[in-house]
Design an enzyme around this catalytic site. Structure first.
Site, PDB file in Angstrom:
ATOM      1  N   LEU A 141      26.903   7.135 -43.470  1.00  0.00           N
ATOM      2  CA  LEU A 141      27.743   6.602 -44.531  1.00  0.00           C
ATOM      3  C   LEU A 141      26.893   6.431 -45.776  1.00  0.00           C
ATOM      4  CD1 LEU A 141      29.771   3.786 -42.678  1.00  0.00           C
ATOM      5  CD2 LEU A 141      30.568   6.083 -43.283  1.00  0.00           C
ATOM      6  N   ASP A 142      27.515   6.565 -46.957  1.00  0.00           N
ATOM      7  CA  ASP A 142      26.808   6.321 -48.212  1.00  0.00           C
ATOM      8  C   ASP A 142      26.255   4.903 -48.230  1.00  0.00           C
ATOM      9  OD1 ASP A 142      27.654   8.827 -48.962  1.00  0.00           O
ATOM     10  OD2 ASP A 142      29.290   8.101 -50.229  1.00  0.00           O
ATOM     11  N   GLN A 143      25.255   4.689 -49.052  1.00  0.00           N
ATOM     12  CA  GLN A 143      24.579   3.388 -49.111  1.00  0.00           C
ATOM     13  C   GLN A 143      25.556   2.231 -49.325  1.00  0.00           C
ATOM     14  OE1 GLN A 143      22.043   2.033 -52.604  1.00  0.00           O
ATOM     15  NE2 GLN A 143      20.438   2.387 -51.085  1.00  0.00           N
TER      16      GLN A 143
END
Length: 303
Positions: A141-143
């Site tokens: 997942l993105d940050q």
């Protein structure tokens, strides 16, 4: 999943009814599609046992038999530094686990020496619960995206889950708040995604990019704040896919300043709400939901 347990670094598995009549060879190669290298290691080591005894790979399995498989991959976790990050574990058994990723955290270290990623927190959980095993994230997942992330605890299940993800047998459902009011109840976005030559981290819709398909459904419309709550599933898993697709439709995610959204929230309003798959070993139907963690809340008031 009480039928599965570790014993002297061997995994014990009760043979399922669905495996009746399969040979040991067929279980590994055809049903599990285990990596050839791993199958070769196990064949040569003669450590795969049935009901406590070494057997040939032509042995036929019957429900109620106890299969013992060597783990042999504990050293692979040595490079992951354990850090106490208080990561919520949503589901866990001897084979895999699902963690709930907070915002502001990478899924894995982004540079040497980084020890504050999700996998470092999961490694700490394993250490504290006395589990000596590898840990591998199956997707990312993105940050600043929150929610469910699936991890494997050994090479066998890691390879099986990788294949399942590639063959779209793992369904991930996201919730997002987008700017503006979407008037269609549901839709499909089929736009290829590639790198943005003018920005190192940004992606863009590009005819020469990778195929990307996003399915969405409207759950609620907030006329007062001019926001739409949507549910999304992906046929592909491109970097920033949901963010790029809705920005392309001129409905960027709320808080997603990288893709044209207003700073309504301190992060993009995107949450990996649910993950569904058939367990690679028990063959149970798994449905795991990730609670929201934002304080102040982003989604709860809109559901």
């Amino acid at each position: 999943m009480e039928d599965f347990n570790l014993n002297n670094q061997n995994m014990l598995i009760n043979v399922l009814h669905n495996w009746n009549g399969l040979t040991l060879e067929q279980l590994f190669r055809e049903r599990w599609k285990a990596p050839k290298k791993l199958v070769h290691e196990w064949r040569m080591s003669k450590e795969v046992k049935l009901n406590g005894h070494p057997v040939t790979w032509s042995t036929i399995l019957q429900q109620g038999d106890m299969l013992s498989i060597p783990i042999m991959d504990t050293a692979e976790n040595a490079a992951v530094q354990a850090t106490n990050l208080e990561i919520p574990i949503l589901y866990e058994d001897d084979w895999l686990l699902v963690a709930n990723k907070p915002a502001g955290m990478d899924t894995h270290p982004s540079q040497p020496g980084d020890s504050h990623s999700l996998i470092n927190g999961v490694a700490y959980h394993l250490q504290q619960t006395g589990q000596i095993c590898m840990i591998k994230h199956i997707h990312r997942l993105d940050q600043d995206t929150t929610g469910a992330v699936l991890f494997a605890k050994n090479r066998l299940v890691g390879s099986m889950l990788d294949r399942m993800l590639e063959e779209r047998e793992i369904k991930r459902t996201y919730l997002a708040l987008v700017e503006g009011i979407l008037h269609t109840r549901e839709g499909e976005i089929k736009e290829k995604i590639g790198r943005d030559r003018h920005h190192a981290t940004r992606r863009r819709v590009s005819p020469t990019g990778q195929t990307a398909v996003t399915h969405y459904r409207v759950l609620n419309r907030d006329q007062k704040r001019n926001l739409t709550l949507i549910s999304c599933t992906l046929e592909s898993g491109r970097t920033h896919q949901i963010r790029v697709h809705f920005s392309h439709l001129h409905h960027p995610l709320a808080g997603d300043t990288l893709y044209g959204g207003k700073r309504i929230f301190k992060r993009q309003a995107l949450h990996a709400r649910k993950i569904e798959f058939i367990h690679p070993i028990s063959e149970e139907n798994m449905i795991i939901e990730a609670p929201f963690m934002d304080k102040p809340e982003i989604f709860d008031a809109n559901l």
